[in-house]
Design a protein around this motif. Sequence first.
Motif, mmCIF file in Angstrom:
data_model
loop_
_atom_site.group_PDB
_atom_site.id
_atom_site.type_symbol
_atom_site.label_atom_id
_atom_site.label_comp_id
_atom_site.label_asym_id
_atom_site.label_seq_id
_atom_site.Cartn_x
_atom_site.Cartn_y
_atom_site.Cartn_z
ATOM 1 N N GLY A 121 4.836 -1.415 -6.912
ATOM 2 C CA GLY A 121 4.533 -0.599 -5.742
ATOM 3 C C GLY A 121 3.260 -1.134 -5.120
ATOM 4 N N GLN A 122 3.082 -0.936 -3.818
ATOM 5 C CA GLN A 122 1.843 -1.373 -3.182
ATOM 6 C C GLN A 122 0.650 -0.612 -3.756
ATOM 7 O OE1 GLN A 122 1.891 -4.001 -1.335
ATOM 8 N NE2 GLN A 122 4.124 -4.096 -1.265
ATOM 9 N N ASN A 123 0.881 0.629 -4.171
ATOM 10 C CA ASN A 123 -0.153 1.434 -4.823
ATOM 11 C C ASN A 123 0.539 2.379 -5.795
ATOM 12 O OD1 ASN A 123 -2.290 3.044 -5.618
ATOM 13 N ND2 ASN A 123 -2.467 4.116 -3.669
ATOM 14 N N VAL A 124 0.836 1.884 -6.985
ATOM 15 C CA VAL A 124 1.606 2.672 -7.945
ATOM 16 C C VAL A 124 0.901 3.970 -8.320
ATOM 17 C CG1 VAL A 124 2.895 0.734 -8.926
ATOM 18 C CG2 VAL A 124 0.655 1.331 -9.879
ATOM 19 N N ASN A 125 -0.435 3.992 -8.216
ATOM 20 C CA ASN A 125 -1.168 5.194 -8.603
ATOM 21 C C ASN A 125 -0.888 6.397 -7.707
ATOM 22 O OD1 ASN A 125 -2.337 3.785 -10.675
ATOM 23 N ND2 ASN A 125 -4.226 3.349 -9.587
ATOM 24 N N PRO A 158 -7.890 1.550 -6.995
ATOM 25 C CA PRO A 158 -8.972 2.271 -7.670
ATOM 26 C C PRO A 158 -9.156 3.717 -7.204
ATOM 27 C CG PRO A 158 -9.679 0.056 -7.104
ATOM 28 C CD PRO A 158 -8.342 0.263 -6.446
ATOM 29 N N LYS A 159 -8.911 4.001 -5.933
ATOM 30 C CA LYS A 159 -9.176 5.355 -5.432
ATOM 31 C C LYS A 159 -8.256 6.388 -6.068
ATOM 32 C CE LYS A 159 -6.281 5.529 -1.235
ATOM 33 N NZ LYS A 159 -5.485 6.693 -1.610
ATOM 34 N N ASP A 160 -7.107 5.960 -6.572
ATOM 35 C CA ASP A 160 -6.130 6.880 -7.162
ATOM 36 C C ASP A 160 -5.968 6.683 -8.658
ATOM 37 O OD1 ASP A 160 -5.328 8.075 -4.635
ATOM 38 O OD2 ASP A 160 -4.351 6.163 -4.195
ATOM 39 N N CYS A 161 -6.785 5.809 -9.259
ATOM 40 C CA CYS A 161 -6.672 5.560 -10.702
ATOM 41 C C CYS A 161 -7.367 6.692 -11.455
ATOM 42 C CB CYS A 161 -7.306 4.213 -11.050
ATOM 43 S SG CYS A 161 -6.979 3.678 -12.736
ATOM 44 N N THR A 162 -6.603 7.435 -12.233
ATOM 45 C CA THR A 162 -7.116 8.650 -12.867
ATOM 46 C C THR A 162 -7.360 8.453 -14.359
ATOM 47 O OG1 THR A 162 -4.897 9.439 -13.387
ATOM 48 C CG2 THR A 162 -5.805 10.051 -11.227
ATOM 49 N N THR A 217 3.249 12.737 -11.230
ATOM 50 C CA THR A 217 2.183 11.744 -11.165
ATOM 51 C C THR A 217 2.691 10.429 -11.743
ATOM 52 O OG1 THR A 217 1.268 12.232 -13.360
ATOM 53 C CG2 THR A 217 0.464 13.561 -11.496
ATOM 54 N N PHE A 218 1.983 9.358 -11.436
ATOM 55 C CA PHE A 218 2.350 8.068 -11.995
ATOM 56 C C PHE A 218 2.210 8.084 -13.518
ATOM 57 C CE2 PHE A 218 1.060 3.571 -13.015
ATOM 58 C CZ PHE A 218 2.341 3.059 -12.939
ATOM 59 N N LYS A 265 -16.764 0.130 2.522
ATOM 60 C CA LYS A 265 -16.555 1.094 3.600
ATOM 61 C C LYS A 265 -15.920 0.418 4.811
ATOM 62 C CE LYS A 265 -18.887 4.679 6.287
ATOM 63 N NZ LYS A 265 -20.181 5.383 6.561
ATOM 64 N N ALA A 266 -16.387 -0.783 5.149
ATOM 65 C CA ALA A 266 -15.803 -1.528 6.267
ATOM 66 C C ALA A 266 -14.355 -1.908 5.982
ATOM 67 C CB ALA A 266 -16.633 -2.783 6.549
ATOM 68 N N MET A 267 -14.029 -2.083 4.717
ATOM 69 C CA MET A 267 -12.649 -2.396 4.320
ATOM 70 C C MET A 267 -11.750 -1.160 4.302
ATOM 71 S SD MET A 267 -13.159 -4.998 1.092
ATOM 72 C CE MET A 267 -13.500 -6.742 1.299
ATOM 73 N N ASN A 268 -12.346 0.030 4.385
ATOM 74 C CA ASN A 268 -11.603 1.301 4.312
ATOM 75 C C ASN A 268 -10.931 1.476 2.953
ATOM 76 O OD1 ASN A 268 -10.778 3.769 5.532
ATOM 77 N ND2 ASN A 268 -8.734 2.928 5.875
ATOM 78 N N ARG A 269 -11.695 1.212 1.883
ATOM 79 C CA ARG A 269 -11.127 1.257 0.545
ATOM 80 C C ARG A 269 -11.202 2.645 -0.112
ATOM 81 N NH1 ARG A 269 -7.614 -2.006 -1.533
ATOM 82 N NH2 ARG A 269 -8.587 -2.131 -3.580
ATOM 83 N N HIS A 270 -12.014 3.564 0.396
ATOM 84 C CA HIS A 270 -12.057 4.954 -0.083
ATOM 85 C C HIS A 270 -12.568 5.107 -1.521
ATOM 86 C CE1 HIS A 270 -10.196 6.497 3.552
ATOM 87 N NE2 HIS A 270 -9.253 5.571 3.440
ATOM 88 N N TYR A 271 -13.390 4.169 -1.980
ATOM 89 C CA TYR A 271 -14.118 4.342 -3.238
ATOM 90 C C TYR A 271 -15.398 3.535 -3.094
ATOM 91 C CZ TYR A 271 -12.097 -0.251 -4.212
ATOM 92 O OH TYR A 271 -11.716 -1.565 -4.118
#
Length: 467
Positions: A229-233, A268-272, A244-245, A302-308
């Motif tokens: 997935g592009q973002n499996v988390n 990383p922003k969704d890795c729990t 949840t994943f 922040k410029a990349m819009n990575r949310h972490y």
Amino acid sequence: MSETVNMSDRQIEYLNLTAELMSIRKRGDVPLAYIRTYGCQQNVADSERIKGMLKVAGYEFTENAEEADFILFNTCAVREHAEDRVFGNVGALKNLKRRHPQILIALCGCMMEQEHVAKRIHDSFPFVGLVFGTHCMHEFPELLYKSLVDGSRVFVRDNDDKKVYEGIPTCRDGQFKGWLPIMYGCDNFCTYCIVPYVRGRERSRQPEVIIKEAKEMIAQGYKDITLLGQNVNSYGKGLEPRPTFAQLIKEIDRIEGDYWLRFMTSHPKDCTRELIDTIAESKHISLHLHLPFQSGSDRVLKAMNRHYDRAKYLDIVNYAKERIPDVSLTSDVIVGFPGETYEDFQQTLSLIREVGFTSLFTFIFSPRTGTPAASMDDPVSDEEKGKWFRELLAVQEEIAAERCASMVGRVEKVLVEEKAKKEGRLCGRTSGNIIVEFDGDDSLIGDFHNVKITRARNWILTGEIAE
């Protein structure tokens, strides 16, 4: 909410009609297809579904484009180099099409979802007869048949209906390593990334469908299964009730058998912590976490819009090291993002040293048309970015060498994958996705074996069978 539908009977009928047609139009004893895949594992999985449909339509497969009746390039839009390779390789087919006019040449994948690319193909490559985007997989049988029958050029793109299509036959490339998509698309819109624009928004497959497919793969002898997935988390978005994943992989881990379960890519922003705990307590999930950080600078993130931020990334990494002492950490890094300074870059190097990654996938920033980063001010020269890049590689090479050296004397469970370049040697991977070479017979390929590590190089371990 994600809507799940099965591939229609109409499309299956088109495969049968194509089989009848190609029994007459084939150049040799059987119709042959040549498939070339560029880019990520998701593209590989898409090609396996296309091959599955072609198999139903009577095609066999060849590694020689010269003898093919159908030629397909499944394209990648993530980096400029990949796009340039596609244009060059498609152009090289012009003479082949001139010699054998009945050949159908087709392009699909992420590049074809970009309007400027599709226009260039249409205007500059008139011998390409079929072009379809990432959202048209379930329509491929109809598009193929119409292209063959009508002889007219077929271009279909930009028709995302937000649905998940099941029941598409799959012809897997590997016999013991396999890809299992669990979701499609991406909602993150990182400023440098074209993926949300060419693959659409996130759509998750139903957990029971994924678990059933995993059981089938394990029963067929697959030893290494990677969930894609592009973002499996963020798996589960759009499903009710939402799993949840971590819950999904926990269910798959309960399936009996001798196999490893991997996954990518993990944002990383969704890795729990729930996910880390699940890996730590599992029987089959590999001790490898690919967690792309991209930059060690909060300003650049922040410029990349990575949310972490850096602190959040290190928090989840340190928790993973605490819960999974042997965890192998890998990541992606972009060097020279627009506006990045050398001070920002030094923060990336300090994060690399602090984490101690097993390996890194490193890239110099490549602007993608249509993304916000493509229009950002980028004052640092390519020459300077190249210097930074080489400095990063030197740091990571030293870290990787130290990590590999620490494994000498240990016995590792290894999945033997293929022959090594040196005669009489084999190549495999550990649970942590580290390459190991050792002497052995070809009969070992495709199975797990214990290997004692005897020597370490920068990226590769050397060992001997320990059984």
